[in-house]
Design an enzyme around this catalytic site. Structure first.
Site, PDB file in Angstrom:
ATOM      1  N   SER A  65       0.793  -1.240   0.000  1.00  0.00           N
ATOM      2  CA  SER A  65       0.000   0.000   0.000  1.00  0.00           C
ATOM      3  C   SER A  65       0.823   1.286   0.000  1.00  0.00           C
ATOM      4  CB  SER A  65      -0.940   0.019   1.202  1.00  0.00           C
ATOM      5  OG  SER A  65      -2.127  -0.635   0.875  1.00  0.00           O
ATOM      6  N   LYS A  68       0.606   3.298  -3.039  1.00  0.00           N
ATOM      7  CA  LYS A  68      -0.590   4.106  -3.337  1.00  0.00           C
ATOM      8  C   LYS A  68      -0.281   5.604  -3.300  1.00  0.00           C
ATOM      9  CE  LYS A  68      -3.716   0.574  -1.445  1.00  0.00           C
ATOM     10  NZ  LYS A  68      -4.518   0.177  -0.273  1.00  0.00           N
ATOM     11  N   TYR A 193      -1.958  -3.222 -11.086  1.00  0.00           N
ATOM     12  CA  TYR A 193      -2.017  -2.924  -9.649  1.00  0.00           C
ATOM     13  C   TYR A 193      -1.115  -3.864  -8.837  1.00  0.00           C
ATOM     14  CZ  TYR A 193      -3.965  -2.538  -4.919  1.00  0.00           C
ATOM     15  OH  TYR A 193      -4.111  -2.384  -3.565  1.00  0.00           O
ATOM     16  N   TYR A 245      -4.077   3.079   7.715  1.00  0.00           N
ATOM     17  CA  TYR A 245      -5.332   2.323   7.752  1.00  0.00           C
ATOM     18  C   TYR A 245      -6.298   2.960   8.760  1.00  0.00           C
ATOM     19  CZ  TYR A 245      -2.256  -1.023   5.436  1.00  0.00           C
ATOM     20  OH  TYR A 245      -1.360  -1.618   4.592  1.00  0.00           O
ATOM     21  N   VAL A 263       1.048  -3.792   3.859  1.00  0.00           N
ATOM     22  CA  VAL A 263       0.930  -5.087   4.547  1.00  0.00           C
ATOM     23  C   VAL A 263       2.206  -5.930   4.478  1.00  0.00           C
ATOM     24  CG1 VAL A 263      -1.585  -5.329   4.476  1.00  0.00           C
ATOM     25  CG2 VAL A 263      -0.212  -6.125   2.546  1.00  0.00           C
TER      26      VAL A 263
HETATM   27  N1  GLU Z   1      -1.577  -5.301  -2.478  1.00  0.00           N
HETATM   28  C1  GLU Z   1      -2.285  -5.223  -1.255  1.00  0.00           C
HETATM   29  C2  GLU Z   1      -3.766  -5.378  -1.454  1.00  0.00           C
HETATM   30  O1  GLU Z   1      -4.315  -4.772  -2.308  1.00  0.00           O
HETATM   31  C3  GLU Z   1      -1.970  -3.933  -0.586  1.00  0.00           C
HETATM   32  C4  GLU Z   1      -2.644  -3.826   0.721  1.00  0.00           C
HETATM   33  C5  GLU Z   1      -1.887  -3.031   1.729  1.00  0.00           C
HETATM   34  O2  GLU Z   1      -0.659  -3.008   1.762  1.00  0.00           O
HETATM   35  O3  GLU Z   1      -2.598  -2.420   2.532  1.00  0.00           O
HETATM   36  O4  GLU Z   1      -4.410  -6.110  -0.768  1.00  0.00           O
END
Ligand code: GLU
Length: 309
Positions: A65, A68, A193, A245, A263
């Protein structure tokens, strides 16, 4: 006065490392389940080029994430903020990162922010280019420029592992497609993605990206502007409001540093005007943040008065 030496950092890592016993590595992406829960590393990158670090700093990890924030910066530059925020909102959710709940009750079904999966998928959808290769190359070129390292790539195993198991993200994509927020083929978007999430680096590289955000988009060593200050500002604001989060509020109160976690156990911090932080500690707490990473940031923030509030 911020932390000045690797020896000071080593003591903090030693103290925080105890927490790794109480976390769990993410295994919903099977490849991530192979990480060693006891790993912990940190780097701090200063604008004058100095870097201090401690722990297993050569260990590479995937951004998950954290990517992002970077894809958001890229699409803000490519498309401009009015276009982007017509398709994704600016509000925190208080829900887990992969939740579909709010999407169903919002009208129109636009995701609340770019840091939850639904919003991040929309952001990735906006990366310009005709093919996955071309779009991923644009993103990778930007990441390489942020770090100043042309060898940065992605972990194919992690990307494939997520692609094969990302059924919840598939569901989010189909929902977004039904509501015309995205138009492209779902498998194509997921391919891009999952590659984006699998971009791989160590904590030194991550600290360097954090430093560029901290310095409002300028590489202080060369004076080169890598992103407009407004883009860096928007990204840092999202890091404060939804970067950790559904623990972002508590994190803002206790630590007060713009940060984004993933994560994989990575955390990128950007202390405005001061320095960038890169952390890797794959044992996660129940909200999905690196348990020892949070502890480390808590110690740093308290000891060196880093809270921006
Ligand atoms: N690739 C992970 C997902 O989409 C990223 C989630 C994360 O790191 O919060 O579930």
């Amino acid at each position: 006065m911020p932390c000045q030496s690797s020896d000071e950092l080593k003591l903090l890592v030693k103290e925080a490392k105890v927490c790794t016993n109480y976390g769990k590595v993410a295994d919903y992406i099977p490849e991530l389940g192979k990480a060693n829960p006891n790993d912990l590393s940190i780097a701090i990158n200063y604008p004058d080029g100095r870097c201090i670090s401690a722990g297993d700093i050569d260990k590479k990890f995937t951004l998950q994430s954290i990517s992002k924030v970077i894809s958001l910066a890229l699409v803000l530059m490519e498309r401009g903020s009015p276009y982007v925020f017509e398709r994704v909102g600016m509000e925190p959710t208080g829900d887990p990162f992969n939740s579909i709940a709010k999407l169903e009750t919002m009208a129109p079904a636009k995701p609340l922010n770019p840091m939850i999966n639904a919003g991040a998928l929309v952001v990735t959808h906006m990366i310009k280019g005709d093919t996955v290769e071309e779009r991923f190359h644009r993103l990778l070129t930007f990441i390489r420029e942020l770090i100043g390292d042309d060898t940065i790539g992605y972990c194919e195993r992690v990307a494939r592992s997520e692609f094969e198991t990302a059924n919840l993200n598939r569901a989010l994509c189909y929902f977004l497609k039904q509501h015309k927020i995205i138009q492209e083929d779902v498998e194509t978007l997921l391919d891009l993605y999952t590659k984006q999430c699998a971009v791989e680096m160590n904590c030194l590289d991550l600290a360097r990206i954090g430093m560029i955000f901290a310095m409002d988009g300028v590489d202080p060593l060369t004076g080169k502007r890598i992103m407009p200050d407004d883009v860096a500002r928007i990204c840092k604001t999202f890091m404060v409001t939804c970067g950790m989060y559904n623990a972002s509020g508590e994190f803002a109160i206790k630590i007060g540093i713009p940060a984004k976690s993933g994560v994989s156990g990575g955390i990128m911090g950007a202390v405005p005007g001061k320095f960038g932080i890169g952390i890797f500690g794959p044992a996660l707490d129940e909200k999905g943040n690196s348990i020892a990473g949070i502890r480390l940031l808590e110690l740093l923030s308290k000891n060196y008065r880093l809270s921006m509030f």
